[in-house]
Write a protein that holds these residues in place. Structure first.
Motif, PDB file in Angstrom:
ATOM      1  N   VAL A 366       7.167  18.268  -8.753  1.00  0.00           N
ATOM      2  CA  VAL A 366       7.044  17.320  -7.635  1.00  0.00           C
ATOM      3  C   VAL A 366       5.569  17.206  -7.293  1.00  0.00           C
ATOM      4  CG1 VAL A 366       7.608  16.863  -5.221  1.00  0.00           C
ATOM      5  CG2 VAL A 366       9.344  17.848  -6.742  1.00  0.00           C
ATOM      6  N   THR A 367       5.048  15.991  -7.332  1.00  0.00           N
ATOM      7  CA  THR A 367       3.620  15.800  -7.074  1.00  0.00           C
ATOM      8  C   THR A 367       3.381  14.527  -6.293  1.00  0.00           C
ATOM      9  OG1 THR A 367       1.428  15.563  -8.104  1.00  0.00           O
ATOM     10  CG2 THR A 367       3.283  14.585  -9.273  1.00  0.00           C
ATOM     11  N   GLY A 368       2.302  14.522  -5.530  1.00  0.00           N
ATOM     12  CA  GLY A 368       1.869  13.325  -4.834  1.00  0.00           C
ATOM     13  C   GLY A 368       0.997  12.469  -5.728  1.00  0.00           C
ATOM     14  N   LEU A 369       1.054  11.146  -5.519  1.00  0.00           N
ATOM     15  CA  LEU A 369       0.261  10.203  -6.301  1.00  0.00           C
ATOM     16  C   LEU A 369      -0.331   9.137  -5.388  1.00  0.00           C
ATOM     17  CD1 LEU A 369       2.745   9.270  -9.204  1.00  0.00           C
ATOM     18  CD2 LEU A 369       0.961  11.026  -9.288  1.00  0.00           C
ATOM     19  N   GLU A 370      -1.476   8.606  -5.804  1.00  0.00           N
ATOM     20  CA  GLU A 370      -1.942   7.323  -5.281  1.00  0.00           C
ATOM     21  C   GLU A 370      -1.531   6.290  -6.314  1.00  0.00           C
ATOM     22  OE1 GLU A 370      -6.028   5.716  -3.345  1.00  0.00           O
ATOM     23  OE2 GLU A 370      -6.123   6.214  -5.466  1.00  0.00           O
ATOM     24  N   SER A 371      -0.519   5.502  -6.004  1.00  0.00           N
ATOM     25  CA  SER A 371       0.072   4.624  -7.002  1.00  0.00           C
ATOM     26  C   SER A 371      -0.056   3.156  -6.611  1.00  0.00           C
ATOM     27  CB  SER A 371       1.555   4.966  -7.202  1.00  0.00           C
ATOM     28  OG  SER A 371       2.271   4.808  -5.980  1.00  0.00           O
ATOM     29  N   TYR A 372       0.221   2.270  -7.585  1.00  0.00           N
ATOM     30  CA  TYR A 372       0.230   0.835  -7.315  1.00  0.00           C
ATOM     31  C   TYR A 372       1.207   0.153  -8.261  1.00  0.00           C
ATOM     32  CZ  TYR A 372      -2.656   0.027 -11.507  1.00  0.00           C
ATOM     33  OH  TYR A 372      -3.119  -0.043 -12.796  1.00  0.00           O
ATOM     34  N   ARG A 373       1.615  -1.056  -7.888  1.00  0.00           N
ATOM     35  CA  ARG A 373       2.484  -1.874  -8.719  1.00  0.00           C
ATOM     36  C   ARG A 373       1.875  -3.259  -8.879  1.00  0.00           C
ATOM     37  NH1 ARG A 373       8.127  -1.285  -5.487  1.00  0.00           N
ATOM     38  NH2 ARG A 373       6.727  -2.173  -3.916  1.00  0.00           N
ATOM     39  N   LEU A 374       1.940  -3.808 -10.086  1.00  0.00           N
ATOM     40  CA  LEU A 374       1.528  -5.185 -10.328  1.00  0.00           C
ATOM     41  C   LEU A 374       2.743  -6.099 -10.214  1.00  0.00           C
ATOM     42  CD1 LEU A 374      -0.885  -4.777 -13.379  1.00  0.00           C
ATOM     43  CD2 LEU A 374      -1.485  -5.068 -10.978  1.00  0.00           C
ATOM     44  N   HIS A 375       2.523  -7.306  -9.662  1.00  0.00           N
ATOM     45  CA  HIS A 375       3.584  -8.301  -9.528  1.00  0.00           C
ATOM     46  C   HIS A 375       3.157  -9.577 -10.237  1.00  0.00           C
ATOM     47  CE1 HIS A 375       5.625  -5.832  -6.458  1.00  0.00           C
ATOM     48  NE2 HIS A 375       4.392  -5.545  -6.050  1.00  0.00           N
ATOM     49  N   GLU A 376       4.098 -10.225 -10.876  1.00  0.00           N
ATOM     50  CA  GLU A 376       3.792 -11.440 -11.628  1.00  0.00           C
ATOM     51  C   GLU A 376       3.487 -12.610 -10.701  1.00  0.00           C
ATOM     52  OE1 GLU A 376       6.941 -12.189 -14.336  1.00  0.00           O
ATOM     53  OE2 GLU A 376       6.515 -10.413 -15.578  1.00  0.00           O
ATOM     54  N   GLN A 377       4.001 -12.563  -9.495  1.00  0.00           N
ATOM     55  CA  GLN A 377       3.779 -13.648  -8.556  1.00  0.00           C
ATOM     56  C   GLN A 377       3.785 -13.091  -7.135  1.00  0.00           C
ATOM     57  OE1 GLN A 377       7.061 -16.250  -9.299  1.00  0.00           O
ATOM     58  NE2 GLN A 377       8.584 -14.855  -8.461  1.00  0.00           N
ATOM     59  N   MET A 378       3.455 -13.931  -6.185  1.00  0.00           N
ATOM     60  CA  MET A 378       3.493 -13.522  -4.782  1.00  0.00           C
ATOM     61  C   MET A 378       4.923 -13.141  -4.398  1.00  0.00           C
ATOM     62  SD  MET A 378       1.996 -12.982  -1.904  1.00  0.00           S
ATOM     63  CE  MET A 378       0.397 -13.822  -1.913  1.00  0.00           C
ATOM     64  N   VAL A 379       5.059 -11.980  -3.772  1.00  0.00           N
ATOM     65  CA  VAL A 379       6.373 -11.510  -3.348  1.00  0.00           C
ATOM     66  C   VAL A 379       6.387 -11.366  -1.839  1.00  0.00           C
ATOM     67  CG1 VAL A 379       6.851 -10.321  -5.529  1.00  0.00           C
ATOM     68  CG2 VAL A 379       5.687  -9.091  -3.673  1.00  0.00           C
ATOM     69  N   ASP A 380       7.595 -11.348  -1.288  1.00  0.00           N
ATOM     70  CA  ASP A 380       7.754 -11.225   0.165  1.00  0.00           C
ATOM     71  C   ASP A 380       7.610  -9.759   0.556  1.00  0.00           C
ATOM     72  OD1 ASP A 380       8.277 -11.656   2.795  1.00  0.00           O
ATOM     73  OD2 ASP A 380      10.448 -11.894   2.564  1.00  0.00           O
ATOM     74  N   LEU A 381       6.371  -9.318   0.642  1.00  0.00           N
ATOM     75  CA  LEU A 381       6.075  -7.917   0.925  1.00  0.00           C
ATOM     76  C   LEU A 381       4.891  -7.874   1.876  1.00  0.00           C
ATOM     77  CD1 LEU A 381       6.998  -5.030  -0.012  1.00  0.00           C
ATOM     78  CD2 LEU A 381       5.141  -5.120  -1.670  1.00  0.00           C
ATOM     79  N   ASN A 382       5.046  -7.203   3.006  1.00  0.00           N
ATOM     80  CA  ASN A 382       4.008  -7.185   4.033  1.00  0.00           C
ATOM     81  C   ASN A 382       2.709  -6.567   3.537  1.00  0.00           C
ATOM     82  OD1 ASN A 382       3.182  -7.748   6.757  1.00  0.00           O
ATOM     83  ND2 ASN A 382       3.313  -5.554   7.155  1.00  0.00           N
ATOM     84  N   SER A 383       2.814  -5.689   2.535  1.00  0.00           N
ATOM     85  CA  SER A 383       1.629  -4.973   2.047  1.00  0.00           C
ATOM     86  C   SER A 383       1.061  -5.562   0.758  1.00  0.00           C
ATOM     87  CB  SER A 383       1.984  -3.501   1.804  1.00  0.00           C
ATOM     88  OG  SER A 383       3.059  -3.390   0.877  1.00  0.00           O
ATOM     89  N   ILE A 384       1.466  -6.766   0.395  1.00  0.00           N
ATOM     90  CA  ILE A 384       0.980  -7.362  -0.849  1.00  0.00           C
ATOM     91  C   ILE A 384      -0.522  -7.641  -0.750  1.00  0.00           C
ATOM     92  CG2 ILE A 384       1.390  -9.759  -0.189  1.00  0.00           C
ATOM     93  CD1 ILE A 384       2.183  -8.216  -3.624  1.00  0.00           C
ATOM     94  N   ARG A 385      -1.215  -7.440  -1.865  1.00  0.00           N
ATOM     95  CA  ARG A 385      -2.651  -7.699  -1.924  1.00  0.00           C
ATOM     96  C   ARG A 385      -2.927  -8.692  -3.047  1.00  0.00           C
ATOM     97  NH1 ARG A 385      -5.379  -1.727  -0.781  1.00  0.00           N
ATOM     98  NH2 ARG A 385      -3.585  -0.850   0.343  1.00  0.00           N
ATOM     99  N   VAL A 386      -3.967  -9.478  -2.866  1.00  0.00           N
ATOM    100  CA  VAL A 386      -4.319 -10.508  -3.835  1.00  0.00           C
ATOM    101  C   VAL A 386      -5.789 -10.353  -4.190  1.00  0.00           C
ATOM    102  CG1 VAL A 386      -4.375 -12.979  -4.331  1.00  0.00           C
ATOM    103  CG2 VAL A 386      -2.611 -12.050  -2.802  1.00  0.00           C
ATOM    104  N   MET A 387      -6.085 -10.422  -5.503  1.00  0.00           N
ATOM    105  CA  MET A 387      -7.473 -10.352  -5.946  1.00  0.00           C
ATOM    106  C   MET A 387      -7.627 -11.105  -7.264  1.00  0.00           C
ATOM    107  SD  MET A 387      -7.786  -6.448  -7.468  1.00  0.00           S
ATOM    108  CE  MET A 387      -9.395  -6.803  -8.170  1.00  0.00           C
ATOM    109  N   LYS A 388      -8.853 -11.332  -7.647  1.00  0.00           N
ATOM    110  CA  LYS A 388      -9.161 -11.961  -8.917  1.00  0.00           C
ATOM    111  C   LYS A 388      -9.617 -10.891  -9.907  1.00  0.00           C
ATOM    112  CE  LYS A 388      -8.735 -16.383  -7.693  1.00  0.00           C
ATOM    113  NZ  LYS A 388      -7.799 -17.341  -8.342  1.00  0.00           N
ATOM    114  N   ASP A 389      -9.082 -10.936 -11.143  1.00  0.00           N
ATOM    115  CA  ASP A 389      -9.554  -9.993 -12.151  1.00  0.00           C
ATOM    116  C   ASP A 389     -10.827 -10.522 -12.789  1.00  0.00           C
ATOM    117  OD1 ASP A 389      -8.814 -11.941 -13.945  1.00  0.00           O
ATOM    118  OD2 ASP A 389      -7.027 -10.896 -14.675  1.00  0.00           O
ATOM    119  N   ARG A 390     -11.341  -9.808 -13.779  1.00  0.00           N
ATOM    120  CA  ARG A 390     -12.626 -10.185 -14.389  1.00  0.00           C
ATOM    121  C   ARG A 390     -12.559 -11.516 -15.133  1.00  0.00           C
ATOM    122  NH1 ARG A 390     -13.596  -5.200 -18.308  1.00  0.00           N
ATOM    123  NH2 ARG A 390     -12.999  -4.181 -16.345  1.00  0.00           N
ATOM    124  N   ASN A 391     -11.350 -11.940 -15.471  1.00  0.00           N
ATOM    125  CA  ASN A 391     -11.178 -13.215 -16.161  1.00  0.00           C
ATOM    126  C   ASN A 391     -10.898 -14.362 -15.205  1.00  0.00           C
ATOM    127  OD1 ASN A 391     -11.453 -11.987 -18.748  1.00  0.00           O
ATOM    128  ND2 ASN A 391      -9.306 -11.323 -18.636  1.00  0.00           N
TER     129      ASN A 391
END
Length: 600
Positions: A366-391
């Motif tokens: 059992v371990t703690g993590l700093e994790s993240y999930r990628l989404h293919e499109q905007m989802v109905d999630l209060n904590s969603i973040r949006v950014m531009k990648d290098r491309n």
């Protein structure tokens, strides 16, 4: 000549209060502040410096107020009384062993409140607020100054705002008390204060650290009755004790029946608790747990050392204690960074931990993590973040403070931390308080915050069902009961207490978290990045505590808890009753005030 001497004796005290004391305090605060800046440049921690700086600043403020305002003996007395309350509450809070002072901590402030009411013949809200704020600001600074070690301005903001909230509660008590009969004043105080403590646990600016019942964590043998009441039973105990001692003191301190009732109120619960503590059954442990404390300093070290090097330390410490009979291996909060949940099985750290489970087939990690999930499109999630990648492509993702369970031949179990630290992990009321964004940035937080979950998931196995409690969550008794009602029989607390340096903060966190063992009668295994890692039995005893800044792994055996306590089943019922009473009292007092105005 005599006239000159008399004039000097008159002016000299004003000179001291207006110039000498505040100037000296400001110079000390400035010197400490400059030292903190230099230590930051050298990547050194601040230690106790914020405490001495804040105390110096507040001494300067009080001296200036006294020196430049028209104060008389009565105002000086009230200021002294409110300061005394702050001091008594501070020296009674863990890790201080002087817990009995909590039974008289509010007494001076209650005396000041009565003096104001007597002097003016009515409620004087602003004056009461000022004296109450002084008391509670001293209490907050002296006990939780260490939050400044995480981030300077947000830490000051947290101490100040918590004192403001407490002062508002006491001001309301002062206002309502003036229109209600004396026989209900104790009910007003208790219901208002506990309602505040409870509601302070529910909103996005939650900071329940100074809940009065938490102060009794210093002596778990004396609060075994928390299995029925939780910490709000302790708040009720202390509040009524303070009020009755205040009434006894202000009514002539006669050795009468009231003193006997006070003694019974204080000592009967302690006596029952000591008997319960001595007679409670401690079954022999049959679940072997290895707890790792890797000791990575979080400000300047942890996020500079490569993940490969950190993983190596984890594995070396683990192998030094693991045996074929080991059932669990526990790592602390955010042990590994930037773990992508969408593709977690291909992460090299997860693969190596999987290999460790193959090496020890009975093992669960059992371990703690700093994790993240990628989404293919905007989802109905209060904590969603949006950014531009290098491309230049738009990327949608969310971030979590997670805990996972790894076992051979089984998919991963994942849990998201859901009691979040205001500022660092959640932007409180971001739609209504946009001006707080600079504070969030200083805490390296995000406007989006972290993703939470509604249910208290339990990590299950044939050996035990584990509650993965992450850091701040361990302060919330009713919240933890959600794990127990879902079947958890052992509590794992994974945390990182190094953000506060070697201060009382990590000790307070440990002791407050230990109350969960009493409330739910479940053993605890605690893994801290640094701070104190340990085991805690169902009586709240802290076993095998590690030292701060110690790189170590420890092993222990625990017995899974059984049964459901009254508190686990019913939760904070005392607090809910207090909220209901507070609302009824407020409604009654408002109605009574309106009718009085109409009549006049």
């Amino acid at each position: 000549m005599q006239q000159t001497s008399d004039s000097f004796r008159t002016r000299f005290p004003l000179l001291i209060w207006r110039f000498i004391i505040p100037l000296s305090a400001v110079v000390i605060a400035a010197w400490i502040g400059n030292d903190m800046i230099q230590r930051t440049k050298l990547e050194l921690l601040w230690g106790w410096r914020p405490f001495f700086m804040m105390i110096s600043v507040w001494i300067a403020v009080l001296s200036l107020i006294k020196g430049f305002s028209k104060t008389d003996a009565q105002n000086n007395r009230l200021l002294l009384l409110s300061s005394l309350s702050g001091i008594l509450l501070s020296i009674g809070f863990p890790p201080s062993p002087l817990t009995p002072f909590m039974f008289i901590g509010l007494v001076p402030l209650l005396i000041a409140e009565e003096s104001l009411r007597t002097q003016y013949g009515r409620a004087v809200r602003w004056k009461m607020f000022k004296y109450a704020f002084n008391a509670f600001f001293i209490w907050n600074v002296c006990t939780t100054w260490w939050v400044i070690n995480t981030s300077f301005l947000p830490g000051i903001f947290a101490n100040t705002m918590n004192a403001v909230f407490m002062a508002i509660v006491f001001m309301l008590f002062h206002q309502v008390r003036s229109v209600l009969p004396e026989k209900v004043h104790a009910i007003v105080l208790v219901s208002f204060w506990i309602a505040f403590e409870y509601l302070h646990m529910q909103w996005e600016m939650s900071w329940p650290w100074l809940t009065l019942g938490n102060t009794l964590a210093q002596y778990p043998s004396c609060v075994q009755w928390y299995e029925y009441t939780g910490v709000f039973g302790g708040s009720l105990w202390l509040l009524l004790g303070n009020y009755w001692i205040y009434k006894w003191y202000t009514r002539g301190r006669a050795m009468n029946r009231s003193l006997l009732w006070i003694a019974l109120w204080v000592f009967v619960p302690i006596g029952w608790s000591l008997i319960r503590y001595a007679t409670i059954d401690l079954p022999e442990g049959d679940v072997e747990i290895v707890v790792v404390q890797p000791n990575f300093e979080p400000h300047y070290e942890k996020f500079k050392i490569s993940q490969r090097e950190q993983l190596t330390r984890f594995l070396d410490l683990s192998r030094s204690m693991l045996t074929d009979s080991s059932d669990y291996l526990v790592f602390p909060e955010t042990s590994f960074d930037l773990v992508r949940l969408n593709d977690i099985e291909n992460d090299f750290r997860i693969r190596e931990l999987r290999d460790l489970c193959i090496e020890y087939p009975n093992l669960r990690i059992v371990t703690g993590l700093e994790s993240y999930r990628l989404h293919e499109q905007m989802v109905d999630l209060n904590s969603i973040r949006v950014m531009k990648d290098r491309n230049g492509n738009t990327v949608y993702f969310d971030v979590q403070n997670s805990a996972i369970q790894i076992a051979e031949g089984r998919p991963l179990d994942v849990y998201f931390k859901s009691k979040l630290v205001p500022g660092a992990e959640i932007f409180p009321f971001k739609n209504y308080l946009p001006f707080l964004k600079p504070l969030i940035d200083m805490l390296q937080g995000s406007v989006a915050g972290l993703t939470m979950q509604k249910s208290r998931d339990v990590f299950r196995s044939p050996i035990a069902n584990v509650a993965p409690v992450i850091c701040y969550e361990s302060v919330y008794g009713e919240y933890v009961s959600g794990y127990i009602r879902n079947g958890a029989d052992i509590i794992f607390i994974v945390t990182n207490d190094g953000w506060w340096d070697k201060s009382p903060g990590h000790v307070q966190h440990l002791k407050i978290g230990a109350l969960r063992a009493i409330e739910h009668r479940r053993p605890i295994a605690r893994s801290a990045n640094t701070g104190t890692s340990c085991f805690i039995n169902i009586r709240g005893d802290i076993l095998q505590p590690t030292r701060y800044e110690e790189t170590i792994a420890i092993t222990g055996r625990v017995a899974p808890g059984t049964g459901i306590t009254f508190y686990t089943r019913w939760g904070d019922i005392i607090a809910r009753i207090a909220v209901l009473l507070a609302l009824l009292i407020l409604a009654h007092s408002i109605t009574k005030s309106i009718m009085k105005r109409k009549a006049s």
